[in-house]
Design a protein around this motif. Structure first.
Motif, mmCIF file in Angstrom:
data_model
loop_
_atom_site.group_PDB
_atom_site.id
_atom_site.type_symbol
_atom_site.label_atom_id
_atom_site.label_comp_id
_atom_site.label_asym_id
_atom_site.label_seq_id
_atom_site.Cartn_x
_atom_site.Cartn_y
_atom_site.Cartn_z
ATOM 1 N N HIS A 5 -2.995 8.648 6.174
ATOM 2 C CA HIS A 5 -2.817 9.199 7.491
ATOM 3 C C HIS A 5 -3.076 8.210 8.546
ATOM 4 O O HIS A 5 -4.006 7.693 8.630
ATOM 5 C CB HIS A 5 -3.759 10.547 7.339
ATOM 6 C CG HIS A 5 -3.514 11.245 8.682
ATOM 7 N ND1 HIS A 5 -2.560 12.249 8.530
ATOM 8 C CD2 HIS A 5 -4.350 11.556 9.667
ATOM 9 C CE1 HIS A 5 -2.764 12.752 9.849
ATOM 10 N NE2 HIS A 5 -3.778 12.582 10.447
ATOM 11 N N VAL A 6 -2.055 8.192 9.523
ATOM 12 C CA VAL A 6 -2.155 7.130 10.576
ATOM 13 C C VAL A 6 -1.533 7.668 11.720
ATOM 14 O O VAL A 6 -0.510 8.169 11.944
ATOM 15 C CB VAL A 6 -1.543 5.847 9.964
ATOM 16 C CG1 VAL A 6 -2.161 5.244 8.956
ATOM 17 C CG2 VAL A 6 0.109 5.914 9.832
ATOM 18 N N ASN A 7 -2.390 7.517 12.792
ATOM 19 C CA ASN A 7 -1.691 8.022 14.150
ATOM 20 C C ASN A 7 -1.202 9.441 14.161
ATOM 21 O O ASN A 7 -0.347 9.782 14.327
ATOM 22 C CB ASN A 7 -0.819 7.098 14.763
ATOM 23 C CG ASN A 7 -1.388 5.574 14.892
ATOM 24 O OD1 ASN A 7 -2.431 5.498 15.218
ATOM 25 N ND2 ASN A 7 -0.294 4.595 14.917
ATOM 26 N N GLY A 8 -2.005 10.200 13.398
ATOM 27 C CA GLY A 8 -1.547 11.762 13.265
ATOM 28 C C GLY A 8 -0.436 11.809 12.514
ATOM 29 O O GLY A 8 0.172 13.171 12.410
ATOM 30 N N TYR A 9 -0.027 11.111 11.483
ATOM 31 C CA TYR A 9 1.034 11.086 10.705
ATOM 32 C C TYR A 9 0.845 10.471 9.267
ATOM 33 O O TYR A 9 0.082 9.562 9.223
ATOM 34 C CB TYR A 9 2.369 10.118 11.308
ATOM 35 C CG TYR A 9 3.412 9.949 10.448
ATOM 36 C CD1 TYR A 9 4.377 11.004 10.191
ATOM 37 C CD2 TYR A 9 3.833 8.675 9.701
ATOM 38 C CE1 TYR A 9 5.311 10.684 9.363
ATOM 39 C CE2 TYR A 9 4.995 8.381 9.163
ATOM 40 C CZ TYR A 9 5.742 9.747 8.893
ATOM 41 O OH TYR A 9 6.879 9.439 7.887
ATOM 42 N N ASP A 10 1.330 11.242 8.181
ATOM 43 C CA ASP A 10 1.026 11.102 7.135
ATOM 44 C C ASP A 10 2.118 10.281 6.359
ATOM 45 O O ASP A 10 3.373 10.410 6.282
ATOM 46 C CB ASP A 10 1.066 12.317 6.189
ATOM 47 C CG ASP A 10 -0.136 12.946 6.255
ATOM 48 O OD1 ASP A 10 -1.170 12.419 6.390
ATOM 49 O OD2 ASP A 10 -0.132 14.329 6.263
ATOM 50 N N MET A 11 2.117 8.770 6.304
ATOM 51 C CA MET A 11 2.959 7.521 6.072
ATOM 52 C C MET A 11 3.296 7.767 4.741
ATOM 53 O O MET A 11 2.355 7.113 4.044
ATOM 54 C CB MET A 11 2.748 6.365 6.983
ATOM 55 C CG MET A 11 3.677 5.106 6.553
ATOM 56 S SD MET A 11 3.358 3.586 7.497
ATOM 57 C CE MET A 11 3.773 4.035 8.962
ATOM 58 N N PRO A 12 4.288 7.961 4.416
ATOM 59 C CA PRO A 12 4.691 7.894 2.807
ATOM 60 C C PRO A 12 4.951 6.349 2.456
ATOM 61 O O PRO A 12 5.491 5.609 3.100
ATOM 62 C CB PRO A 12 5.917 8.618 2.421
ATOM 63 C CG PRO A 12 6.251 9.272 3.923
ATOM 64 C CD PRO A 12 5.312 8.439 5.132
ATOM 65 N N TYR A 13 4.545 6.047 1.471
ATOM 66 C CA TYR A 13 4.605 4.527 0.604
ATOM 67 C C TYR A 13 4.801 4.506 -0.797
ATOM 68 O O TYR A 13 4.037 5.217 -1.420
ATOM 69 C CB TYR A 13 3.557 3.599 1.442
ATOM 70 C CG TYR A 13 2.202 3.748 0.856
ATOM 71 C CD1 TYR A 13 1.626 2.864 -0.088
ATOM 72 C CD2 TYR A 13 1.486 4.640 1.277
ATOM 73 C CE1 TYR A 13 0.578 2.908 -0.509
ATOM 74 C CE2 TYR A 13 0.006 4.892 0.780
ATOM 75 C CZ TYR A 13 -0.374 3.906 -0.163
ATOM 76 O OH TYR A 13 -1.718 4.007 -0.538
ATOM 77 N N LEU A 14 5.374 3.639 -1.061
ATOM 78 C CA LEU A 14 5.526 3.089 -2.846
ATOM 79 C C LEU A 14 4.466 1.973 -2.868
ATOM 80 O O LEU A 14 4.507 1.097 -2.246
ATOM 81 C CB LEU A 14 6.936 2.564 -3.251
ATOM 82 C CG LEU A 14 7.908 3.869 -2.888
ATOM 83 C CD1 LEU A 14 9.148 3.226 -3.295
ATOM 84 C CD2 LEU A 14 7.556 5.092 -3.576
ATOM 85 N N ASP A 15 3.653 2.159 -3.896
ATOM 86 C CA ASP A 15 2.568 1.136 -4.274
ATOM 87 C C ASP A 15 3.037 0.757 -5.748
ATOM 88 O O ASP A 15 2.764 1.499 -6.612
ATOM 89 C CB ASP A 15 1.085 1.722 -3.984
ATOM 90 C CG ASP A 15 -0.011 0.698 -4.354
ATOM 91 O OD1 ASP A 15 0.371 -0.299 -4.755
ATOM 92 O OD2 ASP A 15 -0.944 1.109 -3.971
ATOM 93 N N VAL A 16 3.647 -0.496 -5.734
ATOM 94 C CA VAL A 16 4.007 -0.957 -6.991
ATOM 95 C C VAL A 16 3.404 -2.154 -7.368
ATOM 96 O O VAL A 16 3.165 -3.327 -6.387
ATOM 97 C CB VAL A 16 5.497 -1.119 -7.131
ATOM 98 C CG1 VAL A 16 6.158 -1.576 -8.457
ATOM 99 C CG2 VAL A 16 6.226 0.146 -6.623
ATOM 100 N N GLY A 17 3.039 -2.424 -8.544
ATOM 101 C CA GLY A 17 2.408 -3.861 -8.896
ATOM 102 C C GLY A 17 0.938 -3.866 -8.771
ATOM 103 O O GLY A 17 0.278 -2.906 -8.562
#
Length: 272
Positions: A5-17
């Motif tokens: 959750h950043v700046n009022g937005y849930d930023m999606p991301y892939l976390d690999v490795g």
């Protein structure tokens, strides 16, 4: 997929490795793409690094209608800065492609304390008079074409608008030859182009380039035409600790066309 959750937005991301004792590599996609675009290089890069590939505000998996003023270079720069701060893992390595390269450049310019190394694959943008002797002012020569593309998309002609966009960057007749998966990814993000033509992103200046103080790798496709190579070479000439690598027989989507070569260049640079 995860989110922060950043700046009022849930930023999606892939976390690999895995960390492997190295800083994570944060990857920022370009126009009409999202974190899926890095799929071709996630495997080789994650053999030696932890990768976090973000989807910027309003991009897939978000479904945006093009309405509102929360799509801009400035907003996306602020979001990436907040994402890195929220990770709280110390300085990271940052990589961006095309419009994502412009965003990463501005992050490096504004918050160098957050970064260790910077990778810019054909960063998008324009040059001002301090970097371009032919500068005449006014809007980017690409803006009219991208605006025509956005107007088609807003009117409901998604594929027609995307064909204008893709053919502008890669040459006439490119859209019909794209793989079905690539086309679908572009369709999923089509309405972001409506926001992009309102971006009003500032041009790059010589002072901007000289302000980037961390080691920087510029990556160019040898067959890329138009403004992108001109912008890359102008920036690389004035970023103090930079080097440029060229991928033979590649155009703008170089890491999709030559994923192994692209990965080798990035891994070698990050290990330096």
């Amino acid at each position: 997929m995860q989110s922060l959750h950043v700046n009022g937005y849930d930023m999606p991301y892939l976390d690999v490795g895995e960390d492997r004792g190295r800083p994570p590599l944060v990857c920022v996609h370009g126009s009409l793409n999202d974190f899926r675009v890095w799929g071709c290089v996630l495997g080789p890069l994650s053999q030696r690094h932890r990768l976090m590939a973000v989807s910027l505000r309003h991009f897939f998996p978000d479904r945006w209608d093009g309405v509102g003023d929360t799509y801009s270079i400035a907003q996306h720069v602020d979001d990436v800065i907040a994402f890195i701060e929220e990770l709280d893992l110390g300085p990271v390595d940052l990589m961006g492609h095309s419009r994502g390269g412009h965003i990463c450049f501005r992050v490096a310019q504004g918050r160098p304390d957050l970064l260790r190394r910077l990778v810019l694959a054909e960063p998008g943008g324009e040059l001002d008079a301090s970097l371009d002797p032919d500068y005449a002012g006014g809007p980017s020569p690409l803006l009219a074409r991208f605006t025509a593309s956005a107007e088609k998309i807003a009117a409901g002609d998604i594929d027609g608008g995307l064909a204008v966009f893709v053919d502008t960057l890669e040459g006439p007749g490119t859209w019909p030859r794209l793989p079905a998966l690539v086309k679908q990814n572009l369709r999923d993000n089509a309405f972001t182009l409506i926001g992009q033509v309102r971006d009003n992103r500032p041009p790059f200046s010589r002072a901007d380039a000289e302000s980037i103080r961390m080691p920087t790798l510029f990556i160019l496709g040898a067959r890329t035409k138009g403004l992108l190579p001109k912008v890359l070479h102008a920036l690389a000439a004035h970023v103090p600790y930079s080097r440029t690598a060229v991928i033979p027989n590649a155009t703008h989507p170089m890491f999709e066309q030559a994923p192994q070569k692209f990965s080798e260049l990035v891994l070698d640079f990050l290990a330096g």
